[in-house]
Design a protein around this motif. Structure first.
Motif, mmCIF file in Angstrom:
data_model
loop_
_atom_site.group_PDB
_atom_site.id
_atom_site.type_symbol
_atom_site.label_atom_id
_atom_site.label_comp_id
_atom_site.label_asym_id
_atom_site.label_seq_id
_atom_site.Cartn_x
_atom_site.Cartn_y
_atom_site.Cartn_z
ATOM 1 N N ALA A 63 7.622 72.582 2.733
ATOM 2 C CA ALA A 63 6.460 72.920 1.913
ATOM 3 C C ALA A 63 6.916 73.321 0.521
ATOM 4 C CB ALA A 63 5.681 74.054 2.557
ATOM 5 N N SER A 64 6.123 72.967 -0.469
ATOM 6 C CA SER A 64 6.438 73.332 -1.847
ATOM 7 C C SER A 64 5.159 73.365 -2.661
ATOM 8 C CB SER A 64 7.424 72.329 -2.453
ATOM 9 O OG SER A 64 6.849 71.031 -2.498
ATOM 10 N N GLY A 65 5.283 73.844 -3.899
ATOM 11 C CA GLY A 65 4.154 73.830 -4.811
ATOM 12 C C GLY A 65 3.513 75.173 -5.075
ATOM 13 N N GLY A 66 3.967 76.195 -4.384
ATOM 14 C CA GLY A 66 3.413 77.513 -4.626
ATOM 15 C C GLY A 66 3.813 78.047 -5.985
ATOM 16 N N GLY A 67 3.167 79.114 -6.377
ATOM 17 C CA GLY A 67 3.464 79.723 -7.664
ATOM 18 C C GLY A 67 2.380 80.690 -8.055
ATOM 19 N N LEU A 68 2.358 80.978 -9.330
ATOM 20 C CA LEU A 68 1.385 81.922 -9.876
ATOM 21 C C LEU A 68 0.233 81.157 -10.515
ATOM 22 C CD1 LEU A 68 0.637 84.858 -10.629
ATOM 23 C CD2 LEU A 68 1.990 84.535 -12.725
ATOM 24 N N GLN A 125 -3.968 81.722 -12.103
ATOM 25 C CA GLN A 125 -5.033 82.655 -12.479
ATOM 26 C C GLN A 125 -6.253 82.424 -11.606
ATOM 27 O OE1 GLN A 125 -5.686 82.268 -16.749
ATOM 28 N NE2 GLN A 125 -4.384 84.059 -17.072
ATOM 29 N N ALA A 126 -7.014 83.460 -11.416
ATOM 30 C CA ALA A 126 -8.266 83.318 -10.685
ATOM 31 C C ALA A 126 -9.127 82.247 -11.354
ATOM 32 C CB ALA A 126 -9.001 84.644 -10.636
ATOM 33 N N GLY A 127 -9.685 81.386 -10.530
ATOM 34 C CA GLY A 127 -10.452 80.264 -11.043
ATOM 35 C C GLY A 127 -9.638 79.015 -11.273
ATOM 36 N N GLY A 128 -8.324 79.152 -11.195
ATOM 37 C CA GLY A 128 -7.442 78.021 -11.421
ATOM 38 C C GLY A 128 -7.179 77.219 -10.168
ATOM 39 N N SER A 129 -6.215 76.319 -10.272
ATOM 40 C CA SER A 129 -5.914 75.396 -9.173
ATOM 41 C C SER A 129 -4.420 75.291 -8.940
ATOM 42 C CB SER A 129 -6.462 73.996 -9.498
ATOM 43 O OG SER A 129 -7.856 74.004 -9.657
ATOM 44 N N LEU A 130 -4.077 74.984 -7.708
ATOM 45 C CA LEU A 130 -2.711 74.662 -7.330
ATOM 46 C C LEU A 130 -2.764 73.598 -6.250
ATOM 47 C CD1 LEU A 130 -0.807 78.078 -6.902
ATOM 48 C CD2 LEU A 130 -0.295 76.292 -8.570
ATOM 49 N N THR A 131 -1.705 72.804 -6.179
ATOM 50 C CA THR A 131 -1.583 71.824 -5.108
ATOM 51 C C THR A 131 -0.267 72.049 -4.371
ATOM 52 O OG1 THR A 131 -2.893 70.164 -6.287
ATOM 53 C CG2 THR A 131 -1.478 69.389 -4.513
ATOM 54 N N LEU A 132 -0.363 72.235 -3.086
ATOM 55 C CA LEU A 132 0.817 72.387 -2.239
ATOM 56 C C LEU A 132 1.137 71.051 -1.575
ATOM 57 C CD1 LEU A 132 -0.027 75.772 -0.456
ATOM 58 C CD2 LEU A 132 0.993 75.383 -2.709
ATOM 59 N N SER A 133 2.410 70.830 -1.338
ATOM 60 C CA SER A 133 2.855 69.614 -0.656
ATOM 61 C C SER A 133 3.618 69.986 0.602
ATOM 62 C CB SER A 133 3.774 68.797 -1.568
ATOM 63 O OG SER A 133 3.117 68.399 -2.741
ATOM 64 N N CYS A 134 3.571 69.093 1.563
ATOM 65 C CA CYS A 134 4.301 69.285 2.819
ATOM 66 C C CYS A 134 4.905 67.936 3.199
ATOM 67 C CB CYS A 134 3.371 69.795 3.911
ATOM 68 S SG CYS A 134 4.154 70.039 5.514
ATOM 69 N N VAL A 135 6.223 67.865 3.165
ATOM 70 C CA VAL A 135 6.915 66.616 3.485
ATOM 71 C C VAL A 135 7.449 66.701 4.903
ATOM 72 C CG1 VAL A 135 8.773 65.047 2.872
ATOM 73 C CG2 VAL A 135 7.506 66.252 1.076
ATOM 74 N N PHE A 136 7.165 65.690 5.680
ATOM 75 C CA PHE A 136 7.502 65.633 7.107
ATOM 76 C C PHE A 136 8.667 64.681 7.333
ATOM 77 C CE2 PHE A 136 6.191 65.518 11.607
ATOM 78 C CZ PHE A 136 6.706 64.300 12.030
ATOM 79 N N SER A 137 9.518 65.019 8.270
ATOM 80 C CA SER A 137 10.591 64.101 8.659
ATOM 81 C C SER A 137 10.975 64.345 10.105
ATOM 82 C CB SER A 137 11.814 64.282 7.757
ATOM 83 O OG SER A 137 12.343 65.577 7.883
ATOM 84 N N GLY A 138 11.573 63.348 10.711
ATOM 85 C CA GLY A 138 12.124 63.486 12.046
ATOM 86 C C GLY A 138 11.431 62.694 13.128
ATOM 87 N N ARG A 139 10.147 62.499 12.984
ATOM 88 C CA ARG A 139 9.392 61.723 13.979
ATOM 89 C C ARG A 139 8.322 60.930 13.247
ATOM 90 N NH1 ARG A 139 8.682 65.874 19.199
ATOM 91 N NH2 ARG A 139 10.899 66.356 19.408
ATOM 92 N N THR A 140 7.377 60.388 14.002
ATOM 93 C CA THR A 140 6.314 59.582 13.402
ATOM 94 C C THR A 140 5.189 60.482 12.932
ATOM 95 O OG1 THR A 140 6.865 57.742 14.868
ATOM 96 C CG2 THR A 140 4.713 57.681 13.777
ATOM 97 N N THR A 188 3.669 62.676 3.906
ATOM 98 C CA THR A 188 3.352 63.842 3.080
ATOM 99 C C THR A 188 1.889 64.227 3.243
ATOM 100 O OG1 THR A 188 5.015 63.182 1.456
ATOM 101 C CG2 THR A 188 3.376 64.783 0.742
ATOM 102 N N ALA A 189 1.659 65.539 3.249
ATOM 103 C CA ALA A 189 0.312 66.099 3.208
ATOM 104 C C ALA A 189 0.212 67.036 2.015
ATOM 105 C CB ALA A 189 0.006 66.846 4.495
ATOM 106 N N TRP A 190 -1.018 67.197 1.534
ATOM 107 C CA TRP A 190 -1.251 68.054 0.369
ATOM 108 C C TRP A 190 -2.391 69.016 0.663
ATOM 109 C CZ3 TRP A 190 -0.631 62.781 0.117
ATOM 110 C CH2 TRP A 190 0.495 62.304 -0.563
ATOM 111 N N LEU A 191 -2.319 70.155 0.022
ATOM 112 C CA LEU A 191 -3.416 71.107 0.040
ATOM 113 C C LEU A 191 -3.788 71.382 -1.409
ATOM 114 C CD1 LEU A 191 -5.323 73.024 1.508
ATOM 115 C CD2 LEU A 191 -3.543 74.775 1.390
ATOM 116 N N ARG A 192 -4.937 70.867 -1.798
ATOM 117 C CA ARG A 192 -5.425 71.094 -3.149
ATOM 118 C C ARG A 192 -6.335 72.319 -3.111
ATOM 119 N NH1 ARG A 192 -4.628 70.560 -8.612
ATOM 120 N NH2 ARG A 192 -6.638 70.513 -9.705
ATOM 121 N N MET A 193 -5.986 73.317 -3.922
ATOM 122 C CA MET A 193 -6.726 74.569 -3.934
ATOM 123 C C MET A 193 -7.375 74.751 -5.297
ATOM 124 S SD MET A 193 -3.948 76.938 -1.921
ATOM 125 C CE MET A 193 -2.738 76.812 -3.219
ATOM 126 N N ASN A 194 -8.688 74.737 -5.318
ATOM 127 C CA ASN A 194 -9.456 74.940 -6.543
ATOM 128 C C ASN A 194 -10.185 76.279 -6.502
ATOM 129 O OD1 ASN A 194 -8.772 72.351 -7.526
ATOM 130 N ND2 ASN A 194 -10.474 71.422 -6.415
#
Length: 121
Positions: free
Chosen positions: A5-10, A12-27, A77-83
């Motif tokens: 997982a990656s993409g975290g950070g600081l 501001q309230a009202g802002g946006s961030l997108t987290l990513s999750c990269v998978f490996s090892g199986r299907t 890969t999966a993403w979490l878009r946070m608005n």
């Protein structure tokens, strides 16, 4: 199975961030993807999940309409878009996979290492 997982950070309230999750090892397409979060002093809680194909999403009431989960099985890969982030979204966010969807964190088989999201006012 490994999840990165990656993409975290600081943000501001009202802002946006997108987290990513990269998978490996199986299907990747054999698994549903879930996102959970854990705030300081609180239990880990369900945030959102997406089905194996990406065709169905499940959202906690606290994030419905603000967060969106997506995936690309070809990219493992999966993403979490946070608005419209709120201070109460501050937590360590974890991605997880399981062969079936469930809200309980104990039902999820494999976990990423977590990424910290801090929302300031």
């Amino acid at each position: 199975v490994q999840l990165q997982a990656s993409g975290g950070g600081l943000a501001q309230a009202g802002g946006s961030l997108t987290l990513s999750c990269v998978f490996s090892g199986r299907t990747f397409s054999d698994y549903a993807v879930g996102w959970f979060r854990q705030a300081p002093g609180k239990d880990r809680e369900f945030v959102v999940a997406v089905s194996n194909s990406g065709g169905r999403g499940y959202y906690a009431d606290a994030v419905k309409g603000r967060f969106t989960c997506s995936r690309d099985n070809a990219k493992n890969t999966a993403w979490l878009r946070m608005n419209s982030l709120k201070e109460e979204d501050t937590a360590v966010y974890y991605c997880a996979v399981s062969t079936y969807y469930a809200r309980a964190s104990t039902e999820w088989s494999f976990w990423g290492q977590g990424t910290l999201v801090t929302v300031s006012s």
